[in-house]
Scaffold this active site. Structure first.
Site, short mmCIF file in Angstrom:
data_model
loop_
_atom_site.label_atom_id
_atom_site.label_comp_id
_atom_site.label_asym_id
_atom_site.label_seq_id
_atom_site.Cartn_x
_atom_site.Cartn_y
_atom_site.Cartn_z
CG ASN A 245 42.86 0.81 29.23
OD1 ASN A 245 42.16 0.29 30.09
ND2 ASN A 245 43.53 0.12 28.34
CG HIS A 250 45.42 0.81 32.66
ND1 HIS A 250 45.63 0.33 31.39
CD2 HIS A 250 46.10 2.00 32.72
CE1 HIS A 250 46.42 1.16 30.71
NE2 HIS A 250 46.72 2.18 31.50
CD GLU A 280 43.12 -3.24 22.18
OE1 GLU A 280 43.29 -2.34 21.34
OE2 GLU A 280 44.03 -3.60 22.96
NE ARG A 300 23.61 -15.42 18.71
CZ ARG A 300 23.81 -16.50 17.96
NH1 ARG A 300 23.07 -16.70 16.88
NH2 ARG A 300 24.75 -17.37 18.28
#
Length: 373
Positions: A245, A250, A280, A300
């Protein structure tokens, strides 16, 4: 002369009695159809409507079976009717046929916009009957179009063991009224469920929001305990997201989160729950997995994020990575915990594992291990 008049009167009386009996029968049929039609209209969810049409209609009208076929114009009908209820899907999928507008064009082209009654329905629309048990005992059927705004959205197929139950041109008024009310109910229920789904989604990433996650997490825990299945809970977090950010803005951070969710959905299964838990940080529930499989999925996913060019910021700039914490239901030893307490522990342990992943180098998967004192 008197005998002739007497016989004629008896004949007229019999005719009148027959007409009255027929009128009473029709009145009873009308009441039955109206009563059931109003119940269908009052259905609040697609799941409730599904049960009314495919189960209660069969019992109420003494049918061998009922098959509903829907054209999935918005490609969300299966999700709306079943959600993640795998038990209901296995029970009803042979009776609720959902057609894709591209893959199933042949079947869609064969569907009728007019009622079709009689034994011929069984051969003309045999592709609708592939999953029905004891189909050889069915002797007649009624195929009713489901229409909304002059557009065919599906069909209702009523199956009977009585060869005379459905005949061309007989009693179609009742059936057409029932199909019309069912079509209205389908449209209403699906639209209401779509509105609910919007309320469960994070507006930026289109992942589920925390409100939905909390509801669904408890349901999945209860189902796993009831069926003796395992379940994994994953917390994942974007590494150095503040740097993304601060360096790129942003709007780039928002793009990273959106693309990350798309990537997560590509790597996990359709039955898994992906939710934005905050900022997040994302939570993923993996029902019916072993610790080995859950770890494999998490690893994975981590590798996919690291190598995916969509998550690269700037020219030769920051490569986005994630850290993942993992906990599994079978590792909880206390059998006296409530569903909420189990959920709280799973989340707490996954969060602690995530913290360890972040503090020990990031870009890794850590499985929760209880520290010995």
């Amino acid at each position: 002369m008197e005998d002739t008049i007497f016989n004629e009167n008896r004949k007229l009386k019999r005719q009148l009695d027959n007409l009255l009996r027929r009128a009473r029968t029709n009145e009873q049929k009308q009441e039955l159809f109206d009563s059931f039609g109003f119940e269908v209209i009052s259905a609040n969810t697609p799941a409730q409507l599904r049960d009314y049409v495919l189960f209660q209609m069969q019992a109420r009208f003494q049918l061998h079976d009922v098959v509903m076929t829907l054209i999935d114009f918005d490609r969300d009908a299966e999700k709306l009717f079943y959600g993640h209820d795998t038990d209901a899907k296995s029970l009803y999928e042979s009776k609720l046929l959902i057609l894709d507008t591209e893959k199933d064009q042949q079947q869609i082209s064969e569907m009728s916009i007019y009622p079709v009654l009689g034994p011929d329905v069984l051969t003309r629309f045999d592709w609708m009957l592939a999953g029905i048990d004891d189909i050889d005992s069915c002797k007649s059927a009624a195929l009713l179009p489901l229409m909304r705004n002059n557009k065919l959205i599906g069909t209702l197929l009523l199956l009977s063991r009585d060869v005379n139950r459905y005949q061309t041109g007989i009693a179609t008024t009742f059936l057409q009224k029932l199909s019309a009310m069912t079509a209205v109910a389908i449209e209403n229920c699906l639209n209401q469920q779509r509105i609910k789904e919007i309320g469960y989604q994070d507006p930026l990433t289109q992942a589920y929001n925390r409100r939905y996650f909390d509801l669904r997490f408890n349901d999945e825990i209860e189902r796993s305990l009831r069926q003796g299945d395992n379940l994994a809970c994953m917390f994942l977090d974007v590494d150095f997201f503040k740097k993304v950010n601060d360096t790129y803005g942003h709007h780039i951070g928002d793009l990273v989160l959106t693309q990350l969710v798309n990537l997560i959905k590509e790597q996990v299964r359709a039955c898994d729950v992906v939710a934005r838990y905050g900022g997040e940080e994302f939570a993923v529930v993996l029902p019916g997995v072993t610790l080995e499989l859950a770890t494999e999925i998490a690893e994975r996913l981590r590798k996919a994020v690291q190598s995916d060019k969509r998550l690269t910021c700037g020219q030769g700039g920051l490569n986005v990575t994630i850290s993942i914490g993992l906990e599994i239901l079978s590792s909880l030893n206390d059998k006296n915990l409530s569903t909420k307490e189990i959920g709280d522990q799973l989340l707490q342990h996954a969060d602690e594992a995530l913290y360890k992943a972040k503090t020990s180098g990031r870009n890794q998967v850590v499985v929760y291990v209880e520290e010995k004192i």
